[in-house]
Design a protein around this motif. Sequence first.
Motif, PDB file in Angstrom:
ATOM      1  N   ARG A  19       0.837  -1.193   0.000  1.00  0.00           N
ATOM      2  CA  ARG A  19       0.000   0.000   0.000  1.00  0.00           C
ATOM      3  C   ARG A  19       0.881   1.256   0.000  1.00  0.00           C
ATOM      4  NH1 ARG A  19      -3.010  -0.166   5.218  1.00  0.00           N
ATOM      5  NH2 ARG A  19      -3.779   1.849   4.447  1.00  0.00           N
ATOM      6  N   PRO A  20       0.522   2.266  -0.772  1.00  0.00           N
ATOM      7  CA  PRO A  20       1.303   3.515  -0.761  1.00  0.00           C
ATOM      8  C   PRO A  20       1.361   4.114   0.651  1.00  0.00           C
ATOM      9  CG  PRO A  20      -0.272   3.500  -2.572  1.00  0.00           C
ATOM     10  CD  PRO A  20      -0.621   2.323  -1.700  1.00  0.00           C
ATOM     11  N   LEU A  21       2.526   4.584   1.013  1.00  0.00           N
ATOM     12  CA  LEU A  21       2.718   5.200   2.330  1.00  0.00           C
ATOM     13  C   LEU A  21       2.986   6.686   2.153  1.00  0.00           C
ATOM     14  CD1 LEU A  21       3.187   5.044   5.421  1.00  0.00           C
ATOM     15  CD2 LEU A  21       5.592   4.544   4.911  1.00  0.00           C
ATOM     16  N   ARG A  22       2.142   7.475   2.767  1.00  0.00           N
ATOM     17  CA  ARG A  22       2.355   8.925   2.745  1.00  0.00           C
ATOM     18  C   ARG A  22       3.003   9.339   4.067  1.00  0.00           C
ATOM     19  NH1 ARG A  22      -2.732   7.963   0.733  1.00  0.00           N
ATOM     20  NH2 ARG A  22      -3.077   8.513  -1.457  1.00  0.00           N
ATOM     21  N   TRP A  23       4.244   9.688   4.009  1.00  0.00           N
ATOM     22  CA  TRP A  23       4.989  10.078   5.217  1.00  0.00           C
ATOM     23  C   TRP A  23       5.793  11.328   4.930  1.00  0.00           C
ATOM     24  CZ3 TRP A  23       5.161   9.152  10.271  1.00  0.00           C
ATOM     25  CH2 TRP A  23       6.267   9.619  10.991  1.00  0.00           C
ATOM     26  N   GLN A  24       5.616  12.323   5.769  1.00  0.00           N
ATOM     27  CA  GLN A  24       6.389  13.559   5.641  1.00  0.00           C
ATOM     28  C   GLN A  24       7.517  13.533   6.655  1.00  0.00           C
ATOM     29  OE1 GLN A  24       4.069  17.132   5.977  1.00  0.00           O
ATOM     30  NE2 GLN A  24       5.866  18.480   5.988  1.00  0.00           N
ATOM     31  N   ALA A  25       8.747  13.608   6.180  1.00  0.00           N
ATOM     32  CA  ALA A  25       9.906  13.564   7.073  1.00  0.00           C
ATOM     33  C   ALA A  25       9.778  14.621   8.162  1.00  0.00           C
ATOM     34  CB  ALA A  25      11.188  13.776   6.283  1.00  0.00           C
ATOM     35  N   GLY A  26      10.028  14.202   9.402  1.00  0.00           N
ATOM     36  CA  GLY A  26       9.935  15.110  10.545  1.00  0.00           C
ATOM     37  C   GLY A  26       8.578  15.144  11.194  1.00  0.00           C
ATOM     38  N   SER A  27       7.573  14.517  10.591  1.00  0.00           N
ATOM     39  CA  SER A  27       6.234  14.543  11.188  1.00  0.00           C
ATOM     40  C   SER A  27       6.179  13.640  12.418  1.00  0.00           C
ATOM     41  CB  SER A  27       5.182  14.117  10.166  1.00  0.00           C
ATOM     42  OG  SER A  27       5.417  12.795   9.714  1.00  0.00           O
ATOM     43  N   ASP A  28       5.191  13.868  13.258  1.00  0.00           N
ATOM     44  CA  ASP A  28       5.086  13.120  14.518  1.00  0.00           C
ATOM     45  C   ASP A  28       3.621  12.896  14.870  1.00  0.00           C
ATOM     46  OD1 ASP A  28       5.711  11.834  16.870  1.00  0.00           O
ATOM     47  OD2 ASP A  28       6.131  13.670  17.990  1.00  0.00           O
ATOM     48  N   PRO A  29       2.955  11.972  14.193  1.00  0.00           N
ATOM     49  CA  PRO A  29       1.568  11.671  14.546  1.00  0.00           C
ATOM     50  C   PRO A  29       1.503  10.868  15.828  1.00  0.00           C
ATOM     51  CG  PRO A  29       2.345  10.124  12.902  1.00  0.00           C
ATOM     52  CD  PRO A  29       3.452  11.129  13.096  1.00  0.00           C
ATOM     53  N   ALA A  30       0.318  10.789  16.418  1.00  0.00           N
ATOM     54  CA  ALA A  30       0.115   9.850  17.522  1.00  0.00           C
ATOM     55  C   ALA A  30       0.396   8.441  17.010  1.00  0.00           C
ATOM     56  CB  ALA A  30      -1.309   9.953  18.048  1.00  0.00           C
ATOM     57  N   ALA A  31       0.983   7.604  17.857  1.00  0.00           N
ATOM     58  CA  ALA A  31       1.328   6.247  17.435  1.00  0.00           C
ATOM     59  C   ALA A  31       0.112   5.512  16.891  1.00  0.00           C
ATOM     60  CB  ALA A  31       1.941   5.487  18.607  1.00  0.00           C
ATOM     61  N   ALA A  32      -1.047   5.704  17.535  1.00  0.00           N
ATOM     62  CA  ALA A  32      -2.259   5.004  17.097  1.00  0.00           C
ATOM     63  C   ALA A  32      -2.678   5.399  15.700  1.00  0.00           C
ATOM     64  CB  ALA A  32      -3.392   5.275  18.081  1.00  0.00           C
ATOM     65  N   GLU A  33      -2.422   6.637  15.329  1.00  0.00           N
ATOM     66  CA  GLU A  33      -2.892   7.136  14.035  1.00  0.00           C
ATOM     67  C   GLU A  33      -2.277   6.347  12.886  1.00  0.00           C
ATOM     68  OE1 GLU A  33      -2.553  11.240  11.401  1.00  0.00           O
ATOM     69  OE2 GLU A  33      -2.496  11.371  13.598  1.00  0.00           O
ATOM     70  N   LEU A  34      -0.947   6.216  12.894  1.00  0.00           N
ATOM     71  CA  LEU A  34      -0.285   5.511  11.800  1.00  0.00           C
ATOM     72  C   LEU A  34      -0.484   4.005  11.904  1.00  0.00           C
ATOM     73  CD1 LEU A  34       1.481   5.771   9.283  1.00  0.00           C
ATOM     74  CD2 LEU A  34       3.482   5.500  10.767  1.00  0.00           C
ATOM     75  N   VAL A  35      -0.374   3.452  13.114  1.00  0.00           N
ATOM     76  CA  VAL A  35      -0.488   1.997  13.269  1.00  0.00           C
ATOM     77  C   VAL A  35      -1.884   1.520  12.885  1.00  0.00           C
ATOM     78  CG1 VAL A  35      -0.365   0.074  14.898  1.00  0.00           C
ATOM     79  CG2 VAL A  35       1.324   1.916  15.018  1.00  0.00           C
TER      80      VAL A  35
END
Length: 453
Positions: free
Chosen positions: A135-151
């Motif tokens: 699946r495509p992963l959208r990640w912006q370097a330096g970002s810091d979401p809540a752990a639950a959000e990405l997992v």
Amino acid sequence: MTPAGSYCVVGGGISGLTAAYRLRVAVGDDATITVFDPADRLGGVLRTEPVGGQPMDLGAEAFVLRRPEVPALLAELGLSGRQRSTTGARPLIYSQQRLHPLPSDTVAGIPSSATSLAGLVDGATIARMEAEPTRPLRWQAGSDPAAAELVADRFGEQVVARSVDPLLGGVYAGAAATIGLRAAAPSVTAALDRGAGSLTDAVRQGLPPADGGPVFGALQGGYQVLLDELVRRSRPRWVRAAIEKIGHGWELYDETGARWHADAVILAVPAPRLARLIDGLAPRSFAAASRITSASSVVMALAVPGNTALPECSGVLVATGEPVHAKAVTLSSRKWGTAGDVALLRLSFGRFGDDLAGRASDEELLAWAVDDLATVFGVAVDVLDVRVRRWMDAMPQYGPGHAELVAELRAGLPPTLAVAGSYLDGIGVPACIAAAGRAVAGVLEAVDAQVAR
């Protein structure tokens, strides 16, 4: 060597006592070092008490061995012989009212493969995890979401509730929804910043080296051994007072109006207390400290007969939504190899957002502990001894963007005023020791610069 002078440390926990010791080593015997702490004992949330006739830690009980700070400090203090490691017994997870092995090859409970969570999550979640790398992963370097959000987005809610939440609940008394991914899994975010194509790949890159050795260490005799030696070496003047105000110069005032002067000050107090002390003194730092939230927790230590039919594991972490009150159970005698006529256990209660630590009575907590042990292990325990310690607002929450918040806090402080504590660079004892060393180095450099002028 920095010229002798007067130095004040506000807070007598491991951060404050390490700072006092580092100051003494740096400035010598002629300097005056004063530690302010209103409690009846030094040590803060490190507390060793007799339970069932054995010393037992009722605050932090262990440190991560792959971090160098504690072993290095023990060696410096001549205490290396007191270091001990775990027996190799593994923890379990209580989920769906059953015990499961703690998943292997994870970082903060975030799995590196679907295989590691087999049996803990359902088939649909396993299939989703297996397909995640495609699946495509959208990640912006330096970002810091809540752990639950990405997992949850990549692996599903079951992975959050049954694997990540139990780990973060044990470390922070929080949850994946309240802890930033950079704090929970810095090696994973580093891999994502480098361009990992999936969360699965990032976790694989972020796994610690598999050297087969123990993960955790502790001290024979408890953390009190370290605290006592730090006090002996630093020889501080201990003032049992709460500092209420700090003025430029530095002038420190307690609740009675008594005044102390210092050439440099280290504030080794929790973030809420820090905010009150620097209000009007360091506006940027005050604003940052005011945004750091904390959880309260309770540790209950039990002594039971040594022949109690407890499982051969080091303890249990509890998944979200289970019908038990404790968030974790540590079978201390199994974990550290101290079994005998008496077995020691620790149960931890309280999470961010609840008021259990202040609301529940000792009697309620003991009843919950006995009931939880029966529910999780199927064993009725005969309690021989019990100790309860409540740690109010003692568990800082490392929310999204925490590192930037801490950087802002430090940047706003005047040169000869520094901070140390568990809310800065990590909640564990090794991180507190490192932060104290950084604080001392900073204020001494500032003092030297003033002398040079």
